[in-house]
Design an enzyme around this catalytic site. Structure first.
Site: not given
Length: 210
Positions: A123, A165-166, A169
């Site tokens: 990351c 994953h994105e 955030h």
């Protein structure tokens, strides 16, 4: 980077001077808070943010980036999956597969099935480290393109991992929080050393997620 060329041309009129933005690192409050939705995808400020995020992603060399990573608390992500990475995973011919560069506004994710698969992730907001992270292997995601049209896709494997994953955030979650075994959180140098030494290629999923 060619994957973003179309977006560069389309949004250039919104930004006379494109900028590489500073990436927030683990510990910064912007990465720990859920982001509010984008109210107007057609807002010129959103177009300018997209252009600047493209510049930032190209400079950093990742495959995805969320607005919160550049200190902007709003629900916007961008990502792509290189054809070579897709071919390595699913056996497609070289140059086939992959996922085109995508900007997704106000994304939503729906897991399809209960299968979880562990994979190595890096990351841009957690520089120098890698972790083995369990993710849903099959998902459906949807969101708005910058022109307001709907994007809806199913994803598996690395494609599904990047999207999860994105979007994490945007909910204030970093990948170490998803790990079930923190002994598999390692320095980048050790990860590459172990990957090179592994006779069976274990751990060879070394694509930066972002």
């Amino acid at each position: 980077m060619l994957f973003a060329g179309l977006y560069h041309r389309f949004y250039r009129r919104h930004s006379k001077a494109m900028a590489i933005l500073k990436i927030a690192r683990m510990g910064h409050p912007v990465l720990a808070r859920p982001a509010p939705p984008v109210a107007d995808p057609g807002d010129p400020e959103i177009a300018r943010l997209i252009v600047d995020m493209i510049e930032t992603l190209e400079d950093a060399g990742g495959v995805g980036l969320a607005a919160t990573q550049v200190h902007v608390p709003t629900r916007l992500v961008m990502f792509f999956v290189p054809a070579a990475r897709a071919a390595a995973e699913d056996g497609a011919a070289e140059g086939e597969g992959g996922v085109p560069f995508t900007v997704l506004i106000n994304p939503e994710i729906e897991p399809l099935g209960e299968t979880m698969v562990a994979g190595w992730e890096g990351c841009l907001s957690v520089p120098g480290l890698r972790g083995l992270v369990p993710r849903h292997d099959h998902i459906r995601y949807r969101g708005l393109a910058p022109d307001g049209s709907l994007i809806e896709r199913e994803a598996r494997g690395f494609h599904a991992r990047v999207v999860q994953h994105e979007c994490d955030h945007l909910d204030g979650v970093l990948y170490p929080q998803r790990m079930t075994d923190l002994s598999r959180l390692v320095f980048e140098s050790e990860f590459r050393h172990q990957t090179a030494a592994a006779p069976d290629g274990d751990g060879a999923d070394d694509e930066e997620v972002a």
